[in-house]
Design a protein around this motif. Structure first.
Motif, PDB file in Angstrom:
ATOM      1  N   MET A  27     -37.049 -35.287  11.662  1.00 32.86           N
ATOM      2  CA  MET A  27     -37.804 -34.327  12.425  1.00 32.86           C
ATOM      3  C   MET A  27     -37.608 -32.921  11.844  1.00 32.86           C
ATOM      4  O   MET A  27     -38.541 -32.325  11.373  1.00 32.86           O
ATOM      5  N   ILE A  28     -36.402 -32.378  11.875  1.00 37.32           N
ATOM      6  CA  ILE A  28     -36.130 -31.064  11.271  1.00 37.32           C
ATOM      7  C   ILE A  28     -35.767 -31.318   9.821  1.00 37.32           C
ATOM      8  O   ILE A  28     -34.893 -32.124   9.526  1.00 37.32           O
ATOM      9  N   ASN A  29     -36.432 -30.616   8.912  1.00 34.72           N
ATOM     10  CA  ASN A  29     -36.216 -30.893   7.488  1.00 34.72           C
ATOM     11  C   ASN A  29     -35.691 -29.708   6.702  1.00 34.72           C
ATOM     12  O   ASN A  29     -35.683 -29.723   5.483  1.00 34.72           O
ATOM     13  N   GLY A  30     -35.267 -28.653   7.381  1.00 43.45           N
ATOM     14  CA  GLY A  30     -34.743 -27.505   6.673  1.00 43.45           C
ATOM     15  C   GLY A  30     -34.374 -26.392   7.629  1.00 43.45           C
ATOM     16  O   GLY A  30     -34.524 -26.523   8.845  1.00 43.45           O
ATOM     17  N   ALA A  31     -33.870 -25.305   7.076  1.00 45.10           N
ATOM     18  CA  ALA A  31     -33.523 -24.121   7.847  1.00 45.10           C
ATOM     19  C   ALA A  31     -33.984 -22.898   7.064  1.00 45.10           C
ATOM     20  O   ALA A  31     -34.047 -22.933   5.835  1.00 45.10           O
ATOM     21  N   HIS A  32     -34.318 -21.846   7.760  1.00 47.62           N
ATOM     22  CA  HIS A  32     -34.785 -20.606   7.141  1.00 47.62           C
ATOM     23  C   HIS A  32     -33.841 -19.494   7.588  1.00 47.62           C
ATOM     24  O   HIS A  32     -33.722 -19.221   8.773  1.00 47.62           O
ATOM     25  N   LEU A  33     -33.170 -18.887   6.655  1.00 47.29           N
ATOM     26  CA  LEU A  33     -32.223 -17.816   6.913  1.00 47.29           C
ATOM     27  C   LEU A  33     -32.913 -16.485   6.658  1.00 47.29           C
ATOM     28  O   LEU A  33     -33.630 -16.342   5.665  1.00 47.29           O
ATOM     29  N   ILE A  34     -32.685 -15.496   7.518  1.00 53.96           N
ATOM     30  CA  ILE A  34     -33.253 -14.162   7.331  1.00 53.96           C
ATOM     31  C   ILE A  34     -32.113 -13.157   7.221  1.00 53.96           C
ATOM     32  O   ILE A  34     -31.208 -13.141   8.053  1.00 53.96           O
ATOM     33  N   ILE A  35     -32.146 -12.340   6.174  1.00 48.53           N
ATOM     34  CA  ILE A  35     -31.209 -11.234   6.016  1.00 48.53           C
ATOM     35  C   ILE A  35     -31.991  -9.957   6.329  1.00 48.53           C
ATOM     36  O   ILE A  35     -32.993  -9.666   5.683  1.00 48.53           O
ATOM     37  N   TYR A  36     -31.543  -9.212   7.321  1.00 48.54           N
ATOM     38  CA  TYR A  36     -32.167  -7.929   7.629  1.00 48.54           C
ATOM     39  C   TYR A  36     -31.515  -6.868   6.747  1.00 48.54           C
ATOM     40  O   TYR A  36     -30.293  -6.855   6.594  1.00 48.54           O
ATOM     41  N   SER A  37     -32.325  -6.004   6.157  1.00 47.77           N
ATOM     42  CA  SER A  37     -31.831  -5.080   5.148  1.00 47.77           C
ATOM     43  C   SER A  37     -32.446  -3.701   5.294  1.00 47.77           C
ATOM     44  O   SER A  37     -33.620  -3.570   5.646  1.00 47.77           O
ATOM     45  N   ARG A  38     -31.674  -2.686   4.969  1.00 50.27           N
ATOM     46  CA  ARG A  38     -32.192  -1.307   4.926  1.00 50.27           C
ATOM     47  C   ARG A  38     -32.978  -1.065   3.637  1.00 50.27           C
ATOM     48  O   ARG A  38     -33.703  -0.093   3.530  1.00 50.27           O
ATOM     49  N   ASP A  39     -32.817  -1.953   2.638  1.00 49.52           N
ATOM     50  CA  ASP A  39     -33.553  -1.865   1.384  1.00 49.52           C
ATOM     51  C   ASP A  39     -33.917  -3.283   0.939  1.00 49.52           C
ATOM     52  O   ASP A  39     -33.277  -3.866   0.059  1.00 49.52           O
ATOM     53  N   ALA A  40     -34.930  -3.844   1.577  1.00 50.49           N
ATOM     54  CA  ALA A  40     -35.316  -5.232   1.332  1.00 50.49           C
ATOM     55  C   ALA A  40     -35.701  -5.471  -0.123  1.00 50.49           C
ATOM     56  O   ALA A  40     -35.365  -6.515  -0.688  1.00 50.49           O
ATOM     57  N   GLU A  41     -36.384  -4.529  -0.744  1.00 48.90           N
ATOM     58  CA  GLU A  41     -36.784  -4.703  -2.144  1.00 48.90           C
ATOM     59  C   GLU A  41     -35.572  -4.865  -3.050  1.00 48.90           C
ATOM     60  O   GLU A  41     -35.546  -5.723  -3.930  1.00 48.90           O
ATOM     61  N   ALA A  42     -34.552  -4.033  -2.844  1.00 54.34           N
ATOM     62  CA  ALA A  42     -33.345  -4.108  -3.664  1.00 54.34           C
ATOM     63  C   ALA A  42     -32.614  -5.431  -3.434  1.00 54.34           C
ATOM     64  O   ALA A  42     -32.131  -6.049  -4.385  1.00 54.34           O
ATOM     65  N   ASP A  43     -32.541  -5.863  -2.185  1.00 51.61           N
ATOM     66  CA  ASP A  43     -31.851  -7.126  -1.908  1.00 51.61           C
ATOM     67  C   ASP A  43     -32.646  -8.317  -2.428  1.00 51.61           C
ATOM     68  O   ASP A  43     -32.065  -9.294  -2.908  1.00 51.61           O
ATOM     69  N   ARG A  44     -33.963  -8.255  -2.380  1.00 54.11           N
ATOM     70  CA  ARG A  44     -34.784  -9.326  -2.973  1.00 54.11           C
ATOM     71  C   ARG A  44     -34.558  -9.381  -4.484  1.00 54.11           C
ATOM     72  O   ARG A  44     -34.432 -10.463  -5.059  1.00 54.11           O
ATOM     73  N   ALA A  45     -34.520  -8.212  -5.123  1.00 58.23           N
ATOM     74  CA  ALA A  45     -34.278  -8.164  -6.569  1.00 58.23           C
ATOM     75  C   ALA A  45     -32.894  -8.722  -6.896  1.00 58.23           C
ATOM     76  O   ALA A  45     -32.720  -9.415  -7.899  1.00 58.23           O
ATOM     77  N   PHE A  46     -31.902  -8.457  -6.062  1.00 58.12           N
ATOM     78  CA  PHE A  46     -30.554  -8.986  -6.252  1.00 58.12           C
ATOM     79  C   PHE A  46     -30.562 -10.512  -6.212  1.00 58.12           C
ATOM     80  O   PHE A  46     -30.019 -11.176  -7.094  1.00 58.12           O
ATOM     81  N   LEU A  47     -31.197 -11.083  -5.196  1.00 60.26           N
ATOM     82  CA  LEU A  47     -31.261 -12.543  -5.081  1.00 60.26           C
ATOM     83  C   LEU A  47     -32.032 -13.153  -6.249  1.00 60.26           C
ATOM     84  O   LEU A  47     -31.649 -14.193  -6.782  1.00 60.26           O
ATOM     85  N   ARG A  48     -33.084 -12.481  -6.678  1.00 61.68           N
ATOM     86  CA  ARG A  48     -33.928 -12.975  -7.771  1.00 61.68           C
ATOM     87  C   ARG A  48     -33.257 -12.786  -9.130  1.00 61.68           C
ATOM     88  O   ARG A  48     -33.150 -13.734  -9.916  1.00 61.68           O
ATOM     89  N   ASP A  49     -32.801 -11.565  -9.421  1.00 57.28           N
ATOM     90  CA  ASP A  49     -32.364 -11.214 -10.767  1.00 57.28           C
ATOM     91  C   ASP A  49     -30.869 -11.426 -11.017  1.00 57.28           C
ATOM     92  O   ASP A  49     -30.488 -11.835 -12.103  1.00 57.28           O
TER      93      ASP A  49
END
Length: 116
Positions: free
Chosen positions: A1-23
């Motif tokens: 039934m449940i096949n995954g989970a979605h985690l959300i990180i709230y950030s004051r600089d989402a672009e920088a944190d996205r780049a960190f996770l990506r790069d």
């Protein structure tokens, strides 16, 4: 039934944190539209801890060798806010995200549910 989970990180600089996770961490991702990147994470576990005061939620990244991972990420410019300590259940440290938040990272010494 449940096949995954979605985690959300709230950030004051989402672009920088996205780049960190990506790069820096190199997590594969999809763009859900408008630059909203959603990252594939390694296998995950969830634990429930008792609390007396306000409830909160934390994110801990797991690794096989915390000292080697700290060394590799430090070379990539990651700032660690806590030295590696022995918590009994694992070797624990914390790292700062570019947006100012922190996440924990540890080398587990307990049996891992990701192996089930």
């Amino acid at each position: 039934m449940i096949n995954g989970a979605h985690l959300i990180i709230y950030s004051r600089d989402a672009e920088a944190d996205r780049a960190f996770l990506r790069d820096v961490l190199g997590y594969p991702h999809v763009d859900a539209g408008g630059g909203w990147l959603i990252f594939k994470l390694p296998p995950a576990e969830v634990a429930v801890h008792p609390v007396e005061g306000a409830e909160s939620h934390e994110l801990y990244l797991m690794c096989d060798d915390v000292e080697a991972t700290v060394s590799e990420l430090t070379a990539r410019g990651v700032e660690f806010t806590q030295p590696v300590t022995d918590a009994g259940w694992g070797l624990l440290t914390r790292l700062r995200l570019p947006g100012g938040g922190e996440v924990g990272m540890y080398e587990p010494r307990h049996e891992r549910a990701t192996e089930l």
